[in-house]
Design a protein around this motif. Structure first.
Motif, PDB file in Angstrom:
ATOM      1  N   PRO A 185       0.833  -1.200   0.000  1.00 43.06           N
ATOM      2  CA  PRO A 185       0.000   0.000   0.000  1.00 43.06           C
ATOM      3  C   PRO A 185       0.871   1.255   0.000  1.00 43.06           C
ATOM      4  O   PRO A 185       1.890   1.311   0.697  1.00 43.06           O
ATOM      5  CB  PRO A 185      -0.794  -0.129   1.305  1.00 43.06           C
ATOM      6  N   PRO A 207       2.942  -2.415   6.100  1.00 41.04           N
ATOM      7  CA  PRO A 207       1.920  -2.514   5.065  1.00 41.04           C
ATOM      8  C   PRO A 207       0.503  -2.479   5.612  1.00 41.04           C
ATOM      9  O   PRO A 207      -0.408  -1.966   4.964  1.00 41.04           O
ATOM     10  CB  PRO A 207       2.217  -3.863   4.405  1.00 41.04           C
ATOM     11  N   ASP A 208       0.291  -3.034   6.824  1.00 47.00           N
ATOM     12  CA  ASP A 208      -1.063  -3.027   7.382  1.00 47.00           C
ATOM     13  C   ASP A 208      -1.351  -1.765   8.169  1.00 47.00           C
ATOM     14  O   ASP A 208      -2.420  -1.616   8.760  1.00 47.00           O
ATOM     15  CB  ASP A 208      -1.283  -4.265   8.261  1.00 47.00           C
ATOM     16  N   LYS A 216      -1.615  -9.255   6.477  1.00 45.49           N
ATOM     17  CA  LYS A 216      -1.557  -7.927   5.893  1.00 45.49           C
ATOM     18  C   LYS A 216      -2.636  -6.976   6.389  1.00 45.49           C
ATOM     19  O   LYS A 216      -2.780  -5.880   5.859  1.00 45.49           O
ATOM     20  CB  LYS A 216      -1.636  -8.039   4.376  1.00 45.49           C
ATOM     21  N   HIS A 243      -4.508  -6.943   1.758  1.00 46.98           N
ATOM     22  CA  HIS A 243      -4.694  -5.760   2.594  1.00 46.98           C
ATOM     23  C   HIS A 243      -6.173  -5.433   2.814  1.00 46.98           C
ATOM     24  O   HIS A 243      -6.505  -4.563   3.618  1.00 46.98           O
ATOM     25  CB  HIS A 243      -4.015  -4.544   1.950  1.00 46.98           C
TER      26      HIS A 243
END
Length: 427
Positions: free
Chosen positions: A173, A197-198, A366, A397
């Motif tokens: 992301p 990323p999360d 994620k 995600h």
């Protein structure tokens, strides 16, 4: 407009093991946050690479990649022998590779300071030597960790360009990413992403990577906190905007320092390692095409998206009318050293030809709500490792789109054990 390119995802376990392997070779990087990347010496380490394709961005660009002659990741390693004088991005220094450059950190810091706006700097290990510089910058609006590393690019054009190509948003992301050709024949990527990323912690990681026409990489990362991890956010955004990051990595002051990076010595393959397998970066498109060919026709099943990576990674997104499902594969030769580390427990079974098989079902990593992750991890007698994973969402995600992945673990196992992967890796 952002230009999206290849990404480097793979199985999280794969990535954790990679970190350990690289550390044992003498110079490594942490892959603990970017759990999707793909994977003798430094060259073997690069082949096992699975991207934190950044820690670049948390983990994904993490671009996580290793350039020949130096370890390359989203966040930089500390200078060799560095004293812990300031809190900066990157893990503690590790033993230096014999062919690493001995550039004075003071020289690296001088270019860093000259190429950025006025502010106060605390430089880590200012009396040391290496190929990177790390520091904490303060312009009066909040302290920020900043790092710059110099490396040689990969052996092939594809692997080199992969390091300056925006990642796939399914893997990483980010808020914005651009990749462009610049005067002089170089290529530049600037990405505004996150350390995690999360986004479990709102630490931003903005990064610029320059690939010069003569095959060098200048990689700069900055954060909106005094360290890459473990520090409270000190400002809304990292201190340098995209234009300033571009000016930093393209500064002429790096040129004489890049010339000090030695050409790496050839590394012989370990005894018994497969010598005919093509390096992962050389066989990108074959991976996803092989994956597609191994999918048994199922009524209503469609491939609605696909992507490849020059590091032995490929994915497709399936939709059978019951919700999208991400299916990905990582193919890595010469992974013999994983045999005792990962394939020796009671959960390991053996195929008829001796290939070790490990099936797992676990919760996604994620941040997508309700996501589960099923995988078949295999290691053949000649060291070829194939990992096939499937999720109950088309994007890790994002929230689950179905109760279970579209394929069973048995189907994943059948795909992973196909002899076509060996044919593909031998091309």
């Amino acid at each position: 407009m952002p230009q999206h390119g290849e990404h480097d995802p793979t199985n999280g376990r794969f990535e954790e093991e990679l970190g350990a392997v690289l550390r044992r070779t003498g110079e490594g990087f942490a892959l603990d946050d970017r759990r999707e990347l793909v994977n003798g010496g430094l060259v073997r380490g690069r082949r096992r690479l699975v991207r934190r394709r950044v820690a670049a961005v948390g983990g994904a660009l993490a671009l996580a990649v290793i350039g020949v002659g130096g370890v390359y990741g989203g966040s930089l390693l500390g200078p060799a022998g560095g004293a812990e004088q300031v809190s900066v991005a990157g893990p503690k220094p590790l033993p230096r590779q014999p062919d690493a450059a001995q550039i004075p950190v003071a020289d690296l810091a001088a270019v860093l300071k000259a190429a950025t706006p006025a502010g106060e700097w605390q430089i880590d290990n200012p009396d040391g030597t290496g190929q990177s510089v790390l520091g904490v910058y303060d312009d009066g609006k909040g302290k920020a960790a900043v790092s710059v590393g110099l490396y040689r690019a990969g052996k092939t054009e594809e692997s080199s360009l992969g390091q300056v190509t925006c990642p796939d948003e399914k893997a990483v992301p980010f808020d914005d990413c651009t990749s462009e050709r610049i005067p002089g024949g170089g290529r530049l990527m600037v990405i505004q992403g996150y350390e995690y990323p999360d986004k479990r912690v709102e630490t931003k990681n903005w990064r610029a990577v320059l690939l010069t026409a003569d095959g060098f990489l200048v990689d700069a990362s900055e954060y909106n906190a005094p360290s890459e991890k473990g520090s409270a956010i000190s400002r809304e955004n990292p201190p340098f905007d995209p234009a300033q990051l571009k000016a930093l990595v393209t500064a002429e002051g790096w040129r004489p320092l890049l010339k000090q990076i030695p050409v790496p010595k050839p590394v012989k393959s370990a005894p018994g390692a497969s010598s005919g397998a093509t390096a992962p970066e050389d066989r990108g498109p074959d991976v996803v095409e092989t994956l597609r060919s191994l999918l048994s026709p199922r009524p209503g099943m469609k491939i609605v998206d696909k992507g490849v990576d020059g590091s032995g990674y490929g994915y497709v997104v399936l939709d059978d009318g019951k919700g999208r499902s991400l299916l990905q594969v990582n193919v890595q030769p010469q992974m013999d050293d994983m045999r005792l580390q990962h394939f020796s427990g009671g959960d390991v079974t053996f195929a008829a030809d001796g290939t070790r098989v490990k099936l797992t079902k676990q919760v996604g990593e994620k941040g997508g709500s309700g996501v589960v992750w099923w995988s078949a991890d295999t290691l053949a007698e000649d060291g070829l490792r194939v990992v096939v994973s499937c999720f109950n969402t088309g994007d890790q995600h994002k929230a689950a789109t179905r109760e279970e992945p579209a394929l069973t673990t048995q189907q994943l196992k059948d795909i992973a054990l196909s002899p076509r992967w060996r044919e593909s890796s031998a091309r």
